[in-house]
Write a protein that holds these residues in place. Structure first.
Motif, PDB file in Angstrom:
ATOM      1  N   ARG A  22     -19.509  -5.920 -22.236  1.00 14.22           N
ATOM      2  CA  ARG A  22     -19.742  -5.132 -22.865  1.00 14.22           C
ATOM      3  C   ARG A  22     -20.747  -5.430 -21.590  1.00 14.22           C
ATOM      4  N   GLU A  23     -21.792  -6.985 -21.105  1.00 16.07           N
ATOM      5  CA  GLU A  23     -22.005  -7.192 -20.574  1.00 16.07           C
ATOM      6  C   GLU A  23     -21.686  -6.813 -18.571  1.00 16.07           C
ATOM      7  N   GLU A  24     -20.373  -6.575 -18.913  1.00 10.44           N
ATOM      8  CA  GLU A  24     -19.589  -6.420 -17.267  1.00 10.44           C
ATOM      9  C   GLU A  24     -20.070  -4.679 -17.374  1.00 10.44           C
ATOM     10  N   VAL A  25     -19.379  -4.246 -18.244  1.00 10.26           N
ATOM     11  CA  VAL A  25     -20.134  -2.571 -18.529  1.00 10.26           C
ATOM     12  C   VAL A  25     -21.322  -1.999 -18.328  1.00 10.26           C
ATOM     13  N   LEU A  26     -22.054  -2.741 -19.028  1.00 12.93           N
ATOM     14  CA  LEU A  26     -23.495  -2.244 -18.911  1.00 12.93           C
ATOM     15  C   LEU A  26     -24.148  -2.507 -16.595  1.00 12.93           C
ATOM     16  N   GLU A  27     -23.676  -3.957 -16.619  1.00 11.74           N
ATOM     17  CA  GLU A  27     -23.621  -4.107 -15.048  1.00 11.74           C
ATOM     18  C   GLU A  27     -22.920  -3.257 -14.121  1.00 11.74           C
ATOM     19  N   ALA A  29     -22.655  -0.304 -14.786  1.00 12.02           N
ATOM     20  CA  ALA A  29     -23.101   0.566 -14.898  1.00 12.02           C
ATOM     21  C   ALA A  29     -24.449   1.415 -14.191  1.00 12.02           C
ATOM     22  N   ARG A  30     -25.081  -0.145 -14.287  1.00 17.58           N
ATOM     23  CA  ARG A  30     -26.275   0.055 -13.755  1.00 17.58           C
ATOM     24  C   ARG A  30     -26.365   0.299 -12.315  1.00 17.58           C
ATOM     25  N   LYS A  31     -25.410  -0.576 -11.797  1.00 16.32           N
ATOM     26  CA  LYS A  31     -25.565  -0.439 -10.359  1.00 16.32           C
ATOM     27  C   LYS A  31     -24.569   0.595  -9.520  1.00 16.32           C
ATOM     28  N   TYR A  32     -23.301   0.985 -10.033  1.00 18.40           N
ATOM     29  CA  TYR A  32     -22.363   2.239  -9.501  1.00 18.40           C
ATOM     30  C   TYR A  32     -22.486   3.362 -10.448  1.00 18.40           C
ATOM     31  N   ASP A  33     -22.584   3.600 -11.785  1.00 18.78           N
ATOM     32  CA  ASP A  33     -21.950   4.890 -12.361  1.00 18.78           C
ATOM     33  C   ASP A  33     -23.562   4.939 -13.081  1.00 18.78           C
ATOM     34  N   PRO A  34     -24.784   5.660 -12.963  1.00 23.09           N
ATOM     35  CA  PRO A  34     -25.640   5.207 -14.202  1.00 23.09           C
ATOM     36  C   PRO A  34     -26.121   6.017 -14.554  1.00 23.09           C
ATOM     37  N   GLN A  35     -24.599   6.737 -15.828  1.00 26.04           N
ATOM     38  CA  GLN A  35     -24.671   7.801 -16.619  1.00 26.04           C
ATOM     39  C   GLN A  35     -24.719   7.372 -18.039  1.00 26.04           C
ATOM     40  N   PRO A  36     -26.097   8.055 -18.332  1.00 26.14           N
ATOM     41  CA  PRO A  36     -26.024   7.422 -20.322  1.00 26.14           C
ATOM     42  C   PRO A  36     -25.616   7.122 -20.741  1.00 26.14           C
ATOM     43  N   PHE A  37     -23.710   7.643 -20.911  1.00 23.28           N
ATOM     44  CA  PHE A  37     -23.030   7.544 -21.356  1.00 23.28           C
ATOM     45  C   PHE A  37     -21.919   5.888 -21.339  1.00 23.28           C
ATOM     46  N   LEU A  39     -24.228   3.792 -20.609  1.00 24.12           N
ATOM     47  CA  LEU A  39     -25.680   2.542 -20.629  1.00 24.12           C
ATOM     48  C   LEU A  39     -25.899   2.647 -22.060  1.00 24.12           C
ATOM     49  N   SER A  40     -25.954   3.809 -22.799  1.00 26.37           N
ATOM     50  CA  SER A  40     -26.600   3.311 -24.157  1.00 26.37           C
ATOM     51  C   SER A  40     -26.023   3.684 -24.912  1.00 26.37           C
ATOM     52  N   ASP A  41     -25.960   3.240 -26.162  1.00 26.83           N
ATOM     53  CA  ASP A  41     -25.526   3.214 -27.466  1.00 26.83           C
ATOM     54  C   ASP A  41     -25.587   4.767 -27.889  1.00 26.83           C
ATOM     55  N   HIS A  48     -18.361  12.863 -26.215  1.00 29.56           N
ATOM     56  CA  HIS A  48     -17.347  12.192 -26.742  1.00 29.56           C
ATOM     57  C   HIS A  48     -16.269  10.907 -26.758  1.00 29.56           C
ATOM     58  N   PHE A  49     -17.273  10.546 -25.656  1.00 31.33           N
ATOM     59  CA  PHE A  49     -16.627   8.116 -26.116  1.00 31.33           C
ATOM     60  C   PHE A  49     -17.294   8.368 -27.698  1.00 31.33           C
ATOM     61  N   GLY A  50     -18.328   8.933 -27.699  1.00 31.26           N
ATOM     62  CA  GLY A  50     -18.774   7.545 -29.445  1.00 31.26           C
ATOM     63  C   GLY A  50     -19.274   7.027 -29.359  1.00 31.26           C
ATOM     64  N   ARG A  51     -19.364   5.521 -28.242  1.00 32.65           N
ATOM     65  CA  ARG A  51     -19.839   5.154 -27.491  1.00 32.65           C
ATOM     66  C   ARG A  51     -19.810   4.466 -25.941  1.00 32.65           C
ATOM     67  N   ILE A  52     -20.410   3.587 -25.966  1.00 32.21           N
ATOM     68  CA  ILE A  52     -20.690   2.833 -24.452  1.00 32.21           C
ATOM     69  C   ILE A  52     -19.460   2.521 -24.034  1.00 32.21           C
ATOM     70  N   ALA A  53     -18.348   4.067 -23.174  1.00 31.98           N
ATOM     71  CA  ALA A  53     -17.325   3.533 -22.571  1.00 31.98           C
ATOM     72  C   ALA A  53     -17.853   3.045 -21.432  1.00 31.98           C
ATOM     73  N   ALA A  54     -16.869   1.979 -20.061  1.00 35.05           N
ATOM     74  CA  ALA A  54     -17.094   1.979 -19.120  1.00 35.05           C
ATOM     75  C   ALA A  54     -16.607   3.026 -18.243  1.00 35.05           C
ATOM     76  N   SER A  55     -17.059   3.122 -16.739  1.00 34.43           N
ATOM     77  CA  SER A  55     -16.457   4.239 -15.862  1.00 34.43           C
ATOM     78  C   SER A  55     -15.193   3.603 -15.706  1.00 34.43           C
ATOM     79  N   GLY A  56     -15.018   4.710 -14.728  1.00 30.36           N
ATOM     80  CA  GLY A  56     -13.622   4.460 -14.536  1.00 30.36           C
ATOM     81  C   GLY A  56     -13.857   3.994 -13.654  1.00 30.36           C
ATOM     82  N   TRP A  57     -14.647   3.983 -12.195  1.00 33.17           N
ATOM     83  CA  TRP A  57     -14.400   3.006 -11.484  1.00 33.17           C
ATOM     84  C   TRP A  57     -14.498   2.127 -11.336  1.00 33.17           C
TER      85      TRP A  57
END
Length: 153
Positions: A22-27, A29-37, A39-41, A48-57
């Motif tokens: 989770r920490e790495e997904v958030l880090e 996203a904050r740096k490279y893909d700051p879309q709400p899904f 960053l935020s539960d 459609h993700f239902g919960r925080i999802a990792a960026s495809g990148w």
């Protein structure tokens, strides 16, 4: 060292695994893909993700980490990549997932202009811990040809 000549079309390799936190997904996203899904539960729950999802990148970066470690550990004569084809994110990647990276060589071509290198195309599939494909693409990797007088492994 594994050279172009050592690789065979049809050969398959399991490159390794990556544990998604989770920490790495958030880090990421904050740096490279700051879309709400990413960053935020609460925001992710409304998609459609239902919960925080990792960026495809981020999934691509985690896959690259697995591939780079494999290349170093197995002394590949790689020279980088001019790109990838047909990248598809098939399913979301979530914190807690364990990604496995698998490749199948589908083509190899000696360079016409640079006789000391060749190109290898590999269909790469990334699956989660349930064996569900989450990403697929075809990579193109440049690799050294075996120098004259170098014995095969």
């Amino acid at each position: 060292m594994r050279y172009f000549e050592d690789l065979e079309v049809g050969a398959e390799t399991d490159f390794g695994v990556y544990h998604v936190t989770r920490e790495e997904v958030l880090e990421f996203a904050r740096k490279y893909d700051p879309q709400p899904f990413h960053l935020s539960d609460e925001a992710a729950a409304k998609t459609h993700f239902g919960r925080i999802a990792a960026s495809g990148w981020h999934t691509c970066a985690m896959t690259m980490a697995v591939l780079a470690r494999y290349s170093v550990d197995h002394e590949q004569a790689g020279l980088g990549s001019p790109g990838i084809d047909d990248l598809r994110w098939l399913k979301p990647v979530y914190p807690g997932d364990t990604l496995s990276v698998h490749g199948k060589i589908v083509e190899k071509t000696p360079s016409r202009s640079k006789p000391d290198i060749g190109a290898v195309r590999t269909e790469t599939t990334v699956t989660n811990q349930d064996g569900v494909p989450v990403m697929r693409y075809t990579s193109i990797v440049l690799i050294r040809r075996r120098p004259e007088g170098t014995p095969a492994d």
